[in-house]
Design a protein around this motif. Sequence first.
Motif, PDB file in Angstrom:
ATOM      1  N   SER A 191       0.839  -1.214  -0.008  1.00 57.06           N
ATOM      2  CA  SER A 191      -0.149   0.033  -0.107  1.00 57.06           C
ATOM      3  C   SER A 191       0.804   1.084  -0.090  1.00 57.06           C
ATOM      4  CB  SER A 191      -0.893   0.001   1.234  1.00 57.06           C
ATOM      5  OG  SER A 191      -0.112   0.508   2.647  1.00 57.06           O
ATOM      6  N   GLY A 192       0.369   2.507  -0.349  1.00 54.55           N
ATOM      7  CA  GLY A 192       0.862   3.667  -0.241  1.00 54.55           C
ATOM      8  C   GLY A 192       0.982   4.047   1.198  1.00 54.55           C
ATOM      9  N   LEU A 193       1.263   5.255   1.574  1.00 49.24           N
ATOM     10  CA  LEU A 193       1.403   6.029   2.913  1.00 49.24           C
ATOM     11  C   LEU A 193      -0.228   6.600   2.818  1.00 49.24           C
ATOM     12  CD1 LEU A 193       4.506   8.021   3.131  1.00 49.24           C
ATOM     13  CD2 LEU A 193       4.103   5.824   3.540  1.00 49.24           C
ATOM     14  N   ASP A 194      -1.042   5.751   3.659  1.00 47.85           N
ATOM     15  CA  ASP A 194      -2.389   6.011   3.749  1.00 47.85           C
ATOM     16  C   ASP A 194      -2.681   7.001   5.163  1.00 47.85           C
ATOM     17  OD1 ASP A 194      -3.232   4.708   1.641  1.00 47.85           O
ATOM     18  OD2 ASP A 194      -3.191   2.813   2.828  1.00 47.85           O
ATOM     19  N   PRO A 195      -2.999   8.265   4.765  1.00 45.76           N
ATOM     20  CA  PRO A 195      -3.256   9.287   5.897  1.00 45.76           C
ATOM     21  C   PRO A 195      -4.155   8.631   7.113  1.00 45.76           C
ATOM     22  CG  PRO A 195      -3.614  10.257   3.991  1.00 45.76           C
ATOM     23  CD  PRO A 195      -3.660   8.847   3.594  1.00 45.76           C
TER      24      PRO A 195
END
Length: 216
Positions: A154-158
């Motif tokens: 996954s990406g950097l999910d806020p």
Amino acid sequence: MNRTRTTWRNTTHDWAATVDLRHLEGIRRDPAAFAPGGTGHLILEVLAYAADEAECNGGGRALVTLHADGSVSVADDGRGTDTRRDERGETVKKPVMATEDLRFFAHPEVQTLPDGHPRRGMSVVAALSEHLVHTNRRRNGSWTQCYAHGVPVSGLDPVDDDGTTGTLVHFHPAGRLGAGAGTGPGDRAGVAVDELMRWATAWPDLTVEVADRRAG
């Protein structure tokens, strides 16, 4: 003005890197060498970073939770993993999970963990975990990222800012490294709470609490 990440000073990890597949594969090929004793050693690898933060901040706390599904979570109240913006304004986090720690990996004699084995870094924990979730809270933003065997999925999910700082690493050790109650010859999957607490005394600036949620 944000500078390109290739100009950022490398202290613990190479900011220009993202994922080192060869490095992760090398760890996975020899779990006995990189996690001697099993899950207990992986917990110490995570706590060592919390201890670093506690030493810098004049004290700190960490909570280790042994979950019923065999996973482990380690939460601390440090500053959180370093996160910056590059020249394009993109958020970049220090690649602690997917690349080698420049201080220790090639120089295992530099630091020994409380179990008597060399410190290698967080990439060992990530590479030897089926799943790992890294939740990071800093003054400049909070996010979570998921990994499978050390590779980001996954990406950097806020995540919402709750006014605190620190990291939460929740990992499910692969194969026989699980934290469940059963153990076999040479496999210390059953992590003992009293042993963890004894090991934790090696870090005088870090107060460690262990919550055992395992069945039985």
